[in-house]
Design an enzyme around this catalytic site. Structure first.
Site, PDB file in Angstrom:
ATOM      1  N   LYS A 131       0.764  -1.206   0.099  1.00 32.36           N
ATOM      2  CA  LYS A 131      -0.084   0.063  -0.114  1.00 32.36           C
ATOM      3  C   LYS A 131       0.842   1.473   0.054  1.00 32.36           C
ATOM      4  O   LYS A 131       0.614   2.353  -0.820  1.00 32.36           O
ATOM      5  CB  LYS A 131      -1.021  -0.033   1.331  1.00 32.36           C
ATOM      6  CG  LYS A 131      -2.148   0.796   0.843  1.00 32.36           C
ATOM      7  CD  LYS A 131      -3.099   0.933   2.102  1.00 32.36           C
ATOM      8  CE  LYS A 131      -3.079   2.308   2.897  1.00 32.36           C
ATOM      9  NZ  LYS A 131      -3.195   2.321   4.086  1.00 32.36           N
ATOM     10  N   ASP A 159      -7.081   1.365   0.295  1.00 37.76           N
ATOM     11  CA  ASP A 159      -7.267   1.386   1.600  1.00 37.76           C
ATOM     12  C   ASP A 159      -8.661   1.040   2.198  1.00 37.76           C
ATOM     13  O   ASP A 159      -9.514   0.898   1.311  1.00 37.76           O
ATOM     14  CB  ASP A 159      -6.546   2.971   2.377  1.00 37.76           C
ATOM     15  CG  ASP A 159      -7.696   3.913   1.913  1.00 37.76           C
ATOM     16  OD1 ASP A 159      -8.661   3.647   0.780  1.00 37.76           O
ATOM     17  OD2 ASP A 159      -7.529   5.120   2.276  1.00 37.76           O
TER      18      ASP A 159
END
Ligand code: SF4
Length: 211
Positions: free
Chosen positions: A120, A138
């Site tokens: 991420k 997310d």
């Protein structure tokens, strides 16, 4: 969701925010990397508060390395998990200085090999600092993609793969920030604000609210 509707959703989000970006404050790819590393399970507002003092004191990997782990801790004590984040930031600076002349590598594998940097974080840095069409899924992107049916998936990986597959090229660089901001301010977790949502007529969520 069909292709046409998806295109309309993305066009509308672009129309409302032509130049979306992160709410984290940074002045270089290095500072963005550190800010994202500090932001796990913390708010951007909280991270900005700490980095407004940390970055002037240590704007580069060399300078942050010189602070040492305890020195970094002093600046980030207000952020959750600050002990391990300070360790990771320090180790990351060491690798950047030793292997990359203090610069952030534009390379997914090299980024993911840095302590505290996962897929991420690498995606956010590649997208926001270097303009790569990567999408870091997310909690906000996951929720918005599923509720709207823009790119439904059972987990973040599935949503990421779906978004990469279905989002047309012209929207790829910015879709990440549009969806985060939409999830943060409008399509909020507890009760979405469908009444003031700019894509309400296009969204396929079944339990829309009138708020
Ligand atoms: S209409 Fe409601 S559920 Fe759909 S995107 Fe907007 S806020 Fe989210």
């Amino acid at each position: 969701m069909n292709k046409e509707k998806r295109y309309q959703i993305l066009s509308r989000l672009r129309q409302h925010n032509p130049n979306p970006t992160t709410e984290l404050e940074y002045g270089s790819p290095f500072q963005l990397l550190i800010a994202v590393l500090l932001s796990a399970q913390a708010t951007d507002v909280g991270v900005n508060k700490a980095t407004r003092k940390l970055f002037p004191a240590a704007p580069t990997a060399e300078k942050m390395l010189a602070l040492g782990v305890d020195g970094i801790k002093d600046y980030i004590k207000t952020i959750g998990l600050f002990n391990s984040k300070a360790e990771n930031a320090y180790k990351t600076c060491k690798i950047l200085v030793e292997n990359y002349a203090g610069e952030v590598p534009q390379d997914r594998a090299a980024l993911e090999a840095l302590p505290g940097v996962g897929r991420k974080t690498a995606n956010v840095v590649l997208n926001t600092a270097f303009g790569w069409p990567t999408i870091a899924v997310d909690t906000h992107i996951f929720r918005v993609s599923n509720r709207t049916k823009l790119a439904p998936g059972k987990n973040v990986k599935e949503v990421e793969e779906k978004l990469i597959k279905v989002v047309p090229k012209e929207f790829k660089v910015d879709v990440h920030h549009w969806l985060i901001l939409h999830g943060r301010y409008t399509c909020v977790a507890r009760k979405p604000r469908c009444g003031s949502c700019v894509i309400e007529d296009l969204c396929e969520f079944k339990d829309k609210t009138s708020d």
